[in-house]
Write an enzyme that holds these catalytic residues in place. Structure first.
Site, PDB file in Angstrom:
ATOM      1  N   PRO A   1       0.703  -0.938   0.167  1.00  8.92           N
ATOM      2  CG  PRO A   1      -0.104  -0.891   2.411  1.00  8.92           C
ATOM      3  CD  PRO A   1       0.388  -2.001   1.531  1.00  8.92           C
TER       4      PRO A   1
ATOM      5  CD  GLU B   1       1.351  -5.120  11.141  1.00 12.16           C
ATOM      6  OE1 GLU B   1       1.437  -3.672  10.320  1.00 12.16           O
ATOM      7  OE2 GLU B   1       0.178  -4.983  11.404  1.00 12.16           O
TER       8      GLU B   1
ATOM      9  NE  ARG C   1      -9.702  -4.775 -20.357  1.00 12.10           N
ATOM     10  CZ  ARG C   1     -10.487  -5.373 -20.575  1.00 12.10           C
ATOM     11  NH1 ARG C   1     -10.430  -6.191 -21.141  1.00 12.10           N
ATOM     12  NH2 ARG C   1     -11.116  -4.306 -21.087  1.00 12.10           N
TER      13      ARG C   1
ATOM     14  CG  ASP D   1     -11.706  -1.104 -21.841  1.00 12.31           C
ATOM     15  OD1 ASP D   1     -12.516  -1.108 -22.351  1.00 12.31           O
ATOM     16  OD2 ASP D   1     -10.748  -1.829 -22.018  1.00 12.31           O
TER      17      ASP D   1
HETATM   18  N1  SAM Z   1       1.354  -2.864   7.379  1.00  4.88           N
HETATM   19  C1  SAM Z   1       1.625  -2.446   5.897  1.00  4.88           C
HETATM   20  C2  SAM Z   1       1.488  -1.318   6.195  1.00  4.88           C
HETATM   21  O1  SAM Z   1       0.798  -0.251   6.522  1.00  4.88           O
HETATM   22  O2  SAM Z   1       1.636  -0.657   4.829  1.00  4.88           O
HETATM   23  C3  SAM Z   1       0.404  -2.983   5.731  1.00  4.88           C
HETATM   24  C4  SAM Z   1       0.329  -4.354   5.927  1.00  4.88           C
HETATM   25  S1  SAM Z   1      -0.548  -5.522   4.628  1.00  4.88           S
HETATM   26  C5  SAM Z   1      -1.922  -5.642   5.590  1.00  4.88           C
HETATM   27  C6  SAM Z   1      -0.085  -6.857   3.568  1.00  4.88           C
HETATM   28  C7  SAM Z   1       0.345  -7.003   2.425  1.00  4.88           C
HETATM   29  O3  SAM Z   1      -0.629  -7.112   1.525  1.00  4.88           O
HETATM   30  C8  SAM Z   1       1.185  -5.853   1.952  1.00  4.88           C
HETATM   31  O4  SAM Z   1       2.785  -5.932   2.751  1.00  4.88           O
HETATM   32  C9  SAM Z   1       1.035  -5.955   0.678  1.00  4.88           C
HETATM   33  O5  SAM Z   1       1.274  -7.337   0.221  1.00  4.88           O
HETATM   34  C10 SAM Z   1      -0.604  -6.090   0.385  1.00  4.88           C
HETATM   35  N2  SAM Z   1      -0.796  -5.127   0.320  1.00  4.88           N
HETATM   36  C11 SAM Z   1      -2.134  -4.430   1.043  1.00  4.88           C
HETATM   37  N3  SAM Z   1      -2.794  -3.618   1.092  1.00  4.88           N
HETATM   38  C12 SAM Z   1      -2.320  -3.220  -0.541  1.00  4.88           C
HETATM   39  C13 SAM Z   1      -2.728  -2.288  -1.233  1.00  4.88           C
HETATM   40  N4  SAM Z   1      -3.669  -1.611  -1.239  1.00  4.88           N
HETATM   41  N5  SAM Z   1      -1.396  -2.445  -2.813  1.00  4.88           N
HETATM   42  C14 SAM Z   1      -1.060  -3.376  -3.024  1.00  4.88           C
HETATM   43  N6  SAM Z   1      -1.085  -4.323  -1.906  1.00  4.88           N
HETATM   44  C15 SAM Z   1      -1.556  -4.416  -0.644  1.00  4.88           C
END
Ligand code: SAM
Length: 247
Positions: free
Chosen positions: A89, A116, A153, A168
């Site tokens: 994220p 995490e 795609r 699109d």
């Molecule tokens: N503690 C992290 C933070 O606050 O940045 C979030 C960890 S999340 C619960 C676990 C995993 O889900 C991340 O390491 C990532 O690989 C994936 N993930 C969660 N949200 C995402 C997003 N919006 N885009 C891409 N990957 C995401």
């Protein structure tokens, strides 16, 4: 295109990869997807891929060894035609323009996080870090699938008529015009007359104006990066009058 996904939940990919466009692309040999469970590369008694965070705090952190060992065992590092994508994220927010760029690569690797997140040292092995939006998911599996679908795609031959993705939303920078199908009258809501006219030039002009209208009303932010011609500006002025928007 060759795609490798590093995940501890390969079963999450089964259904999406076996339906619709992704299934057909794989059948045609245009997309080759390997799922690599990095738990298989854990070098400890319990095959654990996570550990407690140094410094304390809630949650577990993905250890570097299983992921990096899995990477090194399955890909050649430093290939310029390959992108190693860490899903997070905290990454660059994924857009259609990124899908277009990634569709030109011959190899993509996705690293799905969990818990995490990653030990910080894993980041150095990725060439890109993408987020699919400003919200937090449980793992990187759904983001990887979102990215794989949007990239697949765009691979030549995956979708029959290239027009169906070029028109699109986002591909050219605007959102798409409205679509209608039979019946012509549904509960007294009629299909716009121009679409029944058979005049292809008028239909094209109407669709373009509606695409501009939708973008102006729903996603005006997109217009700031769209290359507007003088004709587009005139159309926007017309739309603003029609919609009673203060320009
Ligand atoms: N503690 C992290 C933070 O606050 O940045 C979030 C960890 S999340 C619960 C676990 C995993 O889900 C991340 O390491 C990532 O690989 C994936 N993930 C969660 N949200 C995402 C997003 N919006 N885009 C891409 N990957 C995401």
């Amino acid at each position: 295109m060759d795609i490798k996904v590093l995940t501890i939940f390969p079963e999450m990919f089964e259904s999406p990869l076996n339906a619709s466009i992704l299934y057909k692309a794989r059948q045609k040999g245009l997309l080759n997807i390997s799922l690599i469970n990095f738990r298989d590369y854990a070098q400890n008694k319990h095959n654990s891929v996570d550990d407690y965070p140094f410094g304390g705090g809630a949650g577990m952190v993905l250890k570097p060894e299983p992921i990096i060992t899995a990477l090194e065992a399955n890909i050649t590092m430093g290939d310029p035609d390959q992108e190693i994508i860490l899903l997070s994220p905290q990454g660059k927010v994924y857009k259609q323009e990124h899908a277009k760029l990634l569709a030109k690569k011959s190899k993509l690797v996705f690293i799905c996080g969990h818990y995490e997140g990653f030990d910080e040292r894993i980041r150095a092995f990725a060439t890109e870090e993408y987020s699919i939006g400003d919200y937090v998911l449980t793992g990187g599996e759904l983001p990887a699938l979102v990215m794989i679908d949007s990239i697949a795609r765009l691979i030549p031959g995956v979708i029959k008529e290239s027009q169906s993705f070029e028109e699109d939303s986002f591909y050219q920078g605007l959102i798409e015009y409205p679509h209608y199908t039979r019946p012509r009258d549904f509960r007294n809501i009629e299909v716009p007359e121009v679409l029944l006219s058979g005049n292809h030039e008028h239909i094209k002009q109407w669709r373009y104006k509606e695409s501009l209208r939708r973008t102006l009303i729903r996603r005006p932010d997109l217009l700031s990066t769209y290359n507007l011609s003088e004709e587009d500006r005139n159309l926007i002025r017309e739309i603003e009058i029609e919609e009673q928007i203060d320009g």
